[in-house]
Write an enzyme that holds these catalytic residues in place. Structure first.
Site, PDB file in Angstrom:
ATOM      1  N   LYS A  86     -24.779  31.438  53.127  1.00 32.82           N
ATOM      2  CA  LYS A  86     -23.661  32.381  52.985  1.00 32.82           C
ATOM      3  C   LYS A  86     -22.345  31.655  53.212  1.00 32.82           C
ATOM      4  O   LYS A  86     -21.384  31.808  52.461  1.00 32.82           O
ATOM      5  CB  LYS A  86     -23.803  33.542  53.989  1.00 32.82           C
ATOM      6  CG  LYS A  86     -24.875  34.548  53.595  1.00 32.82           C
ATOM      7  CD  LYS A  86     -25.162  35.568  54.691  1.00 32.82           C
ATOM      8  CE  LYS A  86     -26.343  36.447  54.281  1.00 32.82           C
ATOM      9  NZ  LYS A  86     -26.791  37.396  55.301  1.00 32.82           N
TER      10      LYS A  86
ATOM     11  N   GLN B 207     -25.883  39.112  61.275  1.00 34.80           N
ATOM     12  CA  GLN B 207     -27.181  38.740  60.695  1.00 34.80           C
ATOM     13  C   GLN B 207     -28.321  39.360  61.514  1.00 34.80           C
ATOM     14  O   GLN B 207     -28.326  39.269  62.747  1.00 34.80           O
ATOM     15  CB  GLN B 207     -27.306  37.208  60.663  1.00 34.80           C
ATOM     16  CG  GLN B 207     -28.537  36.691  59.952  1.00 34.80           C
ATOM     17  CD  GLN B 207     -28.550  36.980  58.445  1.00 34.80           C
ATOM     18  OE1 GLN B 207     -27.503  37.048  57.808  1.00 34.80           O
ATOM     19  NE2 GLN B 207     -29.721  37.163  57.887  1.00 34.80           N
TER      20      GLN B 207
ATOM     21  N   ASP C  52     -22.094  44.432  54.820  1.00 32.32           N
ATOM     22  CA  ASP C  52     -23.537  44.611  54.655  1.00 32.32           C
ATOM     23  C   ASP C  52     -23.860  46.015  54.150  1.00 32.32           C
ATOM     24  O   ASP C  52     -24.981  46.265  53.699  1.00 32.32           O
ATOM     25  CB  ASP C  52     -24.243  44.434  56.009  1.00 32.32           C
ATOM     26  CG  ASP C  52     -25.000  43.124  56.102  1.00 32.32           C
ATOM     27  OD1 ASP C  52     -25.448  42.631  55.050  1.00 32.32           O
ATOM     28  OD2 ASP C  52     -25.135  42.616  57.227  1.00 32.32           O
TER      29      ASP C  52
HETATM   30  N1  GUN Z   1     -31.473  39.962  57.414  1.00 36.01           N
HETATM   31  C1  GUN Z   1     -32.203  39.994  56.273  1.00 36.01           C
HETATM   32  N2  GUN Z   1     -31.454  40.431  55.259  1.00 36.01           N
HETATM   33  C2  GUN Z   1     -30.237  40.690  55.746  1.00 36.01           C
HETATM   34  C3  GUN Z   1     -29.031  41.162  55.160  1.00 36.01           C
HETATM   35  O1  GUN Z   1     -28.912  41.461  53.967  1.00 36.01           O
HETATM   36  N3  GUN Z   1     -27.988  41.273  56.024  1.00 36.01           N
HETATM   37  C4  GUN Z   1     -28.084  40.981  57.330  1.00 36.01           C
HETATM   38  N4  GUN Z   1     -27.016  41.157  58.084  1.00 36.01           N
HETATM   39  N5  GUN Z   1     -29.179  40.552  57.896  1.00 36.01           N
HETATM   40  C5  GUN Z   1     -30.246  40.404  57.107  1.00 36.01           C
END
Ligand code: GUN
Length: 298
Positions: free
Chosen positions: A63, A107, A130
Site C-alpha cells: 500500500k 490494518q 476502508d
Molecule cells: N485486512 C485484510 N483486508 C483488509 C482491508 O481491506 N483493510 C484493512 N484495513 N485490513 C484488512
C-alpha cells in the site's frame, strides 16, 4: 476421458488485476498531480499497523509503495504489542484532527487484546478510506454516496474494465464478512451502474452451497479456505471472481480450484495478480475521493 463441451474448448478470459490496477494507478497519478497543485500539498494517507499477522506486513508495504508511486503522501504508524486500546484511540483522534491526513486505514487484524469495532467507529467517516465505519456501510446499504470498502469496490472496478456487467444476471457471493462478502452483495444490488444483479449471499450455514453456486452467472468466492469452490459448483460460461488469498505450503492459493474451473468459466481472476492489486488501486481512488470531499472539490 469424456468429450469436452464447446465451452470447455474455449480459452478462459483471465481478469488481470495487476495490469488493470497499474492502469488505474496511472490515472490516479494524474489526478493526484492536479490536486496537489490545486491545494498546495499532496493528498495524505496514514496506515496504522497494530497487529502481528505476517500478511499484514506485506499488504501495508504494498500500500505504501503504491501510494508513493502515484504521489500520495503516505505514512505508516507501526505499534508494538504493548499498545493499549486507549493509546490506539488517542492516535485515531490525533489523525482525525490532522489537516494533512485525508485518509486513515487501520490494518486488520489488530493485536488480539484490541477491540476492532471500537477502533473502526473512532475513525472520522470522512477519512475512513476502508469504508468499514457503520456510517459508510449504512450509506452503502441505503444507496447513498460514501467511501466503499476497497476489495469489493476493486472487484466491481475490475469487472467494469473488462465490460462484464452483472446487471440482469444472477450473482452468488460466498462469504458474508463485513470486509468483502456483505459489501460486495450490496454493491452488486445497489441499483447504480453495474449494480443490478439478483444476488444470493451464501455463508457457512447455507444448506446446499454447490446448488446455490451452480445458479450463478457471476460467482464470487470470499471465504478464505483454499479450493473450497470446486469445478462441479460452477456453471458453464460463468464469470468467477476469486477473492481468497490463502497462504499454503504450495504458495498463495485462492478459494477456487483454478486449474479445473478455468476450463468451464467464461472469465476468471487468477490468484495472485487478480483481486489483490485492485484492492490497493481502490484505496488510491478512495484517498483522492476523501481528500476532494473534505475540501469540497469536485
Ligand atoms: N485486512 C485484510 N483486508 C483488509 C482491508 O481491506 N483493510 C484493512 N484495513 N485490513 C484488512
Amino acid at each position: 476421458m469424456r468429450a469436452r463441451t464447446f465451452l470447455e474448448t474455449q480459452t478462459v478470459i483471465l481478469l488481470d488485476g495487476k495490469t488493470t490496477a497499474q492502469a488505474v494507478t496511472e490515472e490516479i497519478k494524474g489526478e493526484v498531480a492536479l490536486l496537489t497543485e490545486r491545494i498546495g500539498r499532496p493528498p495524505g494517507l496514514t496506515v496504522v499497523l497494530a497487529g502481528d499477522d505476517p500478511a499484514s506486513q506485506i499488504y501495508v508495504r504494498n500500500k505504501e509503495r503504491t501510494c508513493t508511486e502515484c504521489g500520495i503522501a503516505s505514512e505508516v504508524l507501526r505499534f508494538d504489542s504493548d499498545l493499549t486500546q486507549q493509546g490506539l484511540m488517542d492516535t485515531i483522534a490525533e489523525l482525525n484532527a490532522r489537516d494533512d491526513v485525508d485518509g486513515i486505514l487501520v490494518q486488520l487484524p489488530l493485536y488480539s487484546h484490541l477491540i476492532e469495532q471500537d477502533v473502526i467507529e473512532a475513525i472520522n467517516p470522512a477519512k475512513d478510506v476502508d469504508g468499514f465505519h457503520p456510517v459508510n456501510m449504512g450509506r452503502l446499504a441505503q444507496g447513498l454516496p460514501g467511501l466503499r470498502p476497497c476489495t469489493p469496490a476493486g472487484v466491481m472496478l475490475l469487472l467494469e474494465r473488462y465490460g462484464l456487467d452483472p446487471s440482469g444476471k444472477k450473482a452468488v457471493v460466498v462469504g458474508r464478512s463485513n470486509i468483502v462478502g456483505k459489501p460486495l452483495a450490496l454493491l452488486l444490488s445497489s441499483g447504480g451502474p453495474m449494480g443490478n444483479a439478483t444476488v444470493t449471499l451464501c455463508h457457512s450455514r447455507t444448506p446446499d452451497l454447490a446448488a446455490e453456486c451452480r445458479q450463478a452467472d457471476f460467482l464470487f468466492a470470499a471465504v478464505g479456505r483454499p479450493g473450497i469452490i470446486t469445478e462441479d459448483m460452477v456453471r458453464e460460461g460463468a464469470v468467477v471472481v476469486d477473492v481468497g488469498i490463502n497462504r499454503t505450503d504450495d504458495g498463495l492459493k485462492g478459494d477456487c480450484d483454478f486449474e479445473a474451473i478455468k476450463h468451464k468459466a467464461h472469465a476468471m481472476t487468477p490468484v495472485p495478480k487478480g483481486v489483490g492489486p485492485m484492492t490497493i488501486a481502490h484505496l488510491l481512488v478512495n484517498t483522492v475521493a476523501a481528500c476532494k470531499a473534505r475540501l469540497g472539490i469536485d
